[in-house]
Design a protein around this motif. Structure first.
Motif, PDB file in Angstrom:
ATOM      1  N   SER A  56       0.839  -1.209   0.000  1.00  7.70           N
ATOM      2  CA  SER A  56       0.000   0.000   0.000  1.00  7.70           C
ATOM      3  C   SER A  56       0.865   1.246   0.000  1.00  7.70           C
ATOM      4  O   SER A  56       0.558   2.238  -0.673  1.00  7.70           O
ATOM      5  CB  SER A  56      -0.904   0.015   1.236  1.00  7.70           C
ATOM      6  N   LEU A  57       1.963   1.198   0.764  1.00 10.12           N
ATOM      7  CA  LEU A  57       2.845   2.372   0.839  1.00 10.12           C
ATOM      8  C   LEU A  57       3.400   2.716  -0.552  1.00 10.12           C
ATOM      9  O   LEU A  57       3.454   3.878  -0.949  1.00 10.12           O
ATOM     10  CB  LEU A  57       3.985   2.101   1.820  1.00 10.12           C
ATOM     11  N   LEU A  58       3.796   1.681  -1.293  1.00 11.04           N
ATOM     12  CA  LEU A  58       4.327   1.924  -2.641  1.00 11.04           C
ATOM     13  C   LEU A  58       3.271   2.595  -3.525  1.00 11.04           C
ATOM     14  O   LEU A  58       3.566   3.522  -4.283  1.00 11.04           O
ATOM     15  CB  LEU A  58       4.798   0.606  -3.264  1.00 11.04           C
ATOM     16  N   PHE A  59       2.027   2.128  -3.422  1.00 14.84           N
ATOM     17  CA  PHE A  59       0.975   2.738  -4.247  1.00 14.84           C
ATOM     18  C   PHE A  59       0.710   4.174  -3.804  1.00 14.84           C
ATOM     19  O   PHE A  59       0.452   5.055  -4.628  1.00 14.84           O
ATOM     20  CB  PHE A  59      -0.313   1.906  -4.169  1.00 14.84           C
ATOM     21  N   VAL A  60       0.781   4.435  -2.488  1.00 15.13           N
ATOM     22  CA  VAL A  60       0.567   5.807  -2.002  1.00 15.13           C
ATOM     23  C   VAL A  60       1.692   6.719  -2.501  1.00 15.13           C
ATOM     24  O   VAL A  60       1.451   7.838  -2.960  1.00 15.13           O
ATOM     25  CB  VAL A  60       0.498   5.823  -0.448  1.00 15.13           C
ATOM     26  N   VAL A  61       2.926   6.212  -2.464  1.00 16.30           N
ATOM     27  CA  VAL A  61       4.052   7.015  -2.961  1.00 16.30           C
ATOM     28  C   VAL A  61       3.856   7.327  -4.445  1.00 16.30           C
ATOM     29  O   VAL A  61       4.123   8.438  -4.918  1.00 16.30           O
ATOM     30  CB  VAL A  61       5.392   6.281  -2.729  1.00 16.30           C
ATOM     31  N   SER A  62       3.336   6.339  -5.190  1.00 18.37           N
ATOM     32  CA  SER A  62       3.079   6.568  -6.614  1.00 18.37           C
ATOM     33  C   SER A  62       2.066   7.694  -6.794  1.00 18.37           C
ATOM     34  O   SER A  62       2.233   8.577  -7.642  1.00 18.37           O
ATOM     35  CB  SER A  62       2.557   5.277  -7.255  1.00 18.37           C
ATOM     36  N   MET A  63       1.000   7.684  -5.969  1.00 21.42           N
ATOM     37  CA  MET A  63      -0.013   8.741  -6.089  1.00 21.42           C
ATOM     38  C   MET A  63       0.604  10.107  -5.782  1.00 21.42           C
ATOM     39  O   MET A  63       0.352  11.091  -6.482  1.00 21.42           O
ATOM     40  CB  MET A  63      -1.171   8.461  -5.129  1.00 21.42           C
ATOM     41  N   LEU A  99      11.706  12.845 -12.887  1.00 19.99           N
ATOM     42  CA  LEU A  99      11.850  12.182 -11.589  1.00 19.99           C
ATOM     43  C   LEU A  99      10.502  11.733 -11.043  1.00 19.99           C
ATOM     44  O   LEU A  99      10.323  10.581 -10.638  1.00 19.99           O
ATOM     45  CB  LEU A  99      12.534  13.142 -10.606  1.00 19.99           C
ATOM     46  N   THR A 100       9.513  12.642 -11.054  1.00 22.85           N
ATOM     47  CA  THR A 100       8.217  12.305 -10.450  1.00 22.85           C
ATOM     48  C   THR A 100       7.500  11.228 -11.259  1.00 22.85           C
ATOM     49  O   THR A 100       6.934  10.295 -10.691  1.00 22.85           O
ATOM     50  CB  THR A 100       7.331  13.557 -10.337  1.00 22.85           C
ATOM     51  N   LEU A 101       7.545  11.329 -12.587  1.00 20.48           N
ATOM     52  CA  LEU A 101       6.876  10.301 -13.389  1.00 20.48           C
ATOM     53  C   LEU A 101       7.585   8.962 -13.232  1.00 20.48           C
ATOM     54  O   LEU A 101       6.951   7.907 -13.138  1.00 20.48           O
ATOM     55  CB  LEU A 101       6.847  10.722 -14.862  1.00 20.48           C
ATOM     56  N   GLY A 102       8.905   9.007 -13.172  1.00 18.76           N
ATOM     57  CA  GLY A 102       9.674   7.770 -12.973  1.00 18.76           C
ATOM     58  C   GLY A 102       9.324   7.117 -11.647  1.00 18.76           C
ATOM     59  O   GLY A 102       9.098   5.903 -11.579  1.00 18.76           O
ATOM     60  N   VAL A 103       9.252   7.936 -10.578  1.00 18.71           N
ATOM     61  CA  VAL A 103       8.919   7.375  -9.263  1.00 18.71           C
ATOM     62  C   VAL A 103       7.502   6.804  -9.283  1.00 18.71           C
ATOM     63  O   VAL A 103       7.239   5.714  -8.755  1.00 18.71           O
ATOM     64  CB  VAL A 103       9.067   8.463  -8.166  1.00 18.71           C
ATOM     65  N   ALA A 104       6.565   7.544  -9.916  1.00 18.22           N
ATOM     66  CA  ALA A 104       5.167   7.081  -9.944  1.00 18.22           C
ATOM     67  C   ALA A 104       5.056   5.721 -10.639  1.00 18.22           C
ATOM     68  O   ALA A 104       4.415   4.800 -10.133  1.00 18.22           O
ATOM     69  CB  ALA A 104       4.298   8.112 -10.653  1.00 18.22           C
ATOM     70  N   LEU A 105       5.704   5.593 -11.785  1.00 18.73           N
ATOM     71  CA  LEU A 105       5.601   4.329 -12.528  1.00 18.73           C
ATOM     72  C   LEU A 105       6.360   3.213 -11.817  1.00 18.73           C
ATOM     73  O   LEU A 105       5.902   2.069 -11.750  1.00 18.73           O
ATOM     74  CB  LEU A 105       6.150   4.525 -13.954  1.00 18.73           C
ATOM     75  N   PHE A 106       7.546   3.577 -11.274  1.00 17.59           N
ATOM     76  CA  PHE A 106       8.339   2.553 -10.585  1.00 17.59           C
ATOM     77  C   PHE A 106       7.567   1.984  -9.396  1.00 17.59           C
ATOM     78  O   PHE A 106       7.546   0.765  -9.166  1.00 17.59           O
ATOM     79  CB  PHE A 106       9.674   3.146 -10.122  1.00 17.59           C
ATOM     80  N   CYS A 107       6.925   2.878  -8.627  1.00 23.24           N
ATOM     81  CA  CYS A 107       6.237   2.410  -7.420  1.00 23.24           C
ATOM     82  C   CYS A 107       5.035   1.532  -7.772  1.00 23.24           C
ATOM     83  O   CYS A 107       4.725   0.581  -7.051  1.00 23.24           O
ATOM     84  CB  CYS A 107       5.807   3.594  -6.561  1.00 23.24           C
ATOM     85  N   ILE A 108       4.339   1.841  -8.878  1.00 22.42           N
ATOM     86  CA  ILE A 108       3.236   0.967  -9.289  1.00 22.42           C
ATOM     87  C   ILE A 108       3.794  -0.417  -9.634  1.00 22.42           C
ATOM     88  O   ILE A 108       3.287  -1.447  -9.200  1.00 22.42           O
ATOM     89  CB  ILE A 108       2.489   1.562 -10.502  1.00 22.42           C
ATOM     90  N   GLY A 109       4.880  -0.428 -10.402  1.00 20.52           N
ATOM     91  CA  GLY A 109       5.486  -1.713 -10.783  1.00 20.52           C
ATOM     92  C   GLY A 109       6.012  -2.461  -9.570  1.00 20.52           C
ATOM     93  O   GLY A 109       5.756  -3.663  -9.412  1.00 20.52           O
ATOM     94  N   ALA A 110       6.729  -1.729  -8.693  1.00 21.60           N
ATOM     95  CA  ALA A 110       7.300  -2.387  -7.523  1.00 21.60           C
ATOM     96  C   ALA A 110       6.196  -2.904  -6.603  1.00 21.60           C
ATOM     97  O   ALA A 110       6.291  -4.007  -6.042  1.00 21.60           O
ATOM     98  CB  ALA A 110       8.210  -1.403  -6.777  1.00 21.60           C
ATOM     99  N   HIS A 114       5.745  -6.746  -5.615  1.00 22.90           N
ATOM    100  CA  HIS A 114       5.824  -7.124  -4.196  1.00 22.90           C
ATOM    101  C   HIS A 114       4.547  -7.828  -3.762  1.00 22.90           C
ATOM    102  O   HIS A 114       4.571  -8.823  -3.024  1.00 22.90           O
ATOM    103  CB  HIS A 114       6.043  -5.853  -3.371  1.00 22.90           C
ATOM    104  N   TRP A 115       3.425  -7.334  -4.242  1.00 23.65           N
ATOM    105  CA  TRP A 115       2.135  -7.955  -3.945  1.00 23.65           C
ATOM    106  C   TRP A 115       2.120  -9.399  -4.472  1.00 23.65           C
ATOM    107  O   TRP A 115       1.766 -10.334  -3.763  1.00 23.65           O
ATOM    108  CB  TRP A 115       1.047  -7.106  -4.607  1.00 23.65           C
ATOM    109  N   ALA A 116       2.535  -9.545  -5.730  1.00 22.45           N
ATOM    110  CA  ALA A 116       2.498 -10.876  -6.342  1.00 22.45           C
ATOM    111  C   ALA A 116       3.442 -11.837  -5.625  1.00 22.45           C
ATOM    112  O   ALA A 116       3.114 -13.005  -5.400  1.00 22.45           O
ATOM    113  CB  ALA A 116       2.868 -10.772  -7.818  1.00 22.45           C
TER     114      ALA A 116
END
Ligand code: FES
Length: 362
Positions: A56-63, A99-110, A114-116
């Motif tokens: 959840s934290l990764l998805f929040v960081v992406s948002m 930077l922000t777009l990279g972090v957003a996409l990376f966190c969704i992927g990560a 991690h979920w899987a």
């Protein structure tokens, strides 16, 4: 549709741990799946909760990063330069958007990975091949499950959630639409002329060597060499085009020249020969495909090659395109020499420089 894949329903060779004896007897036998090892999150509820929080934290960081992307686009001055180690001085807006777009996409992927890896089932289930068309019984089951799922989700009943979800999904692409602003304003007539348009027979403009910053003479250009040049002093630029000029990047993108010298008898195109001076030919350095600077020259064949998509121009034949995606020849600049023997231009290019565009008139 559900498949019951417990061991007691699997063929013997697919059941976990049942294939070893078969392999001993027959090395070509299917060894089956290895025994399933439970993960920590399968057996420890605290580890499971911790993994859930991490995802959840990764998805929040992406948002937050997406919000940062939009805020950067609105708030940062497009011309602002900042120092970022180890990149050096770079454009602040580009850096923030990347930077922000990279972090957003990376966190969704990560988050998804991690979920899987930690929470989704990792039991491998062999699925037997079956006819593609489902039988009546399966179809009925699927429709029942669909109806049950639709009822349980409340998709039809909870209109507020349904409508806001559709609205949010429809609006997400608008984030990309704001970026279309960067496509404007339209170039209008700006691409149809260059800094060389100020040159006339009465007020010619000298060609300045890009390396030495000195005016050039025809004798400076050796047969087989490739030299780059820019405009010298003119009415609007008394000091010539300087890197310190505010509009240097835009001006050099249109005015940059490529000089070569060919034995006059080797020049196939008579019109091109007349635009040159004693075998010195001057072309735009800007590729007519999508505008990369051309920098490779093969002196034996007189071919200039664009490194971006390999468009190749025959400079001995009016810079005709002989290979690649470029749509038309490189524009040529008419040159002569002044009373002191310096190479000068007396007008603009033979046609607009750079890539094709919708308003172009040849
Ligand atoms: S920009 Fe030169 S070939 Fe594409």
């Amino acid at each position: 549709m559900s498949h019951d894949m417990s061991d007691d329903k699997l063929p013997a060779e697919h059941a976990e741990g049942h294939g070893e004896a078969a392999v001993a007897d027959n090395p070509f036998a299917d060894p089956g799946l290895p025994a399933h090892e439970p993960r920590r999150t399968d057996v420890d509820e605290r580890a499971e909760k911790r993994a859930e929080r991490q995802v959840s934290l990764l998805f929040v960081v992406s948002m937050l990063a997406t919000i940062g992307f939009i805020a950067s686009y609105v708030a940062i001055d497009p011309d602002r330069i900042v120092y970022v180690f180890p990149l050096g001085h770079i454009n602040a807006l580009n850096f923030a958007l990347g930077l922000t777009l990279g972090v957003a996409l990376f966190c969704i992927g990560a988050g998804a990975v991690h979920w899987a890896r930690t929470l989704m089932s990792d039991v491998e289930l062999p699925s037997e091949r079956h006819p593609i068309e489902a039988d009546e019984e399966t179809r009925r089951e699927i429709l029942e499950q669909w109806d049950t799922g639709a009822k349980e989700s409340g998709f039809g009943r909870r209109k507020l959630i349904r409508n806001t979800m559709i609205g949010s999904m429809a609006m997400v692409p608008l984030a990309g639409v704001v970026l279309l602003r960067d496509l404007g304003p339209l170039p209008e007539k700006k691409l149809e002329s260059t800094g060389w348009s100020e040159a006339t027979a009465a007020a010619p403009i000298k060609l300045i060597d890009m390396n030495t910053n000195e005016p050039m003479m025809a004798s400076d250009i050796q047969v087989g060499s490739l030299t780059f040049a820019k405009p010298g002093p003119s009415a609007s630029r008394p000091n010539g085009l300087q890197e310190s000029d505010e509009d240097f990047q835009q001006a050099i993108a249109k005015d940059a020249l490529m000089l070569i010298r060919i034995q006059p008898e080797d020049i196939k195109d008579a019109k091109s020969r007349d635009l040159g001076f004693e075998g010195v030919l001057v072309f735009s350095k800007i590729c007519t495909h999508v505008g990369c600077p051309i920098s490779l020259y093969e002196q034996q064949t007189h071919h200039a090659l664009c490194p971006c998509h390999q468009s190749t121009f025959d400079l001995s034949d009016g810079a005709r395109v002989i290979f690649g995606p470029a749509g038309h020849p490189l524009p040529q600049l008419k040159i002569t020499t002044d009373s002191l023997g310096y190479l000068v231009a007396t007008g603009d290019f033979s046609h607009p420089v750079g890539p094709s565009y919708w308003e172009r008139s040849e």
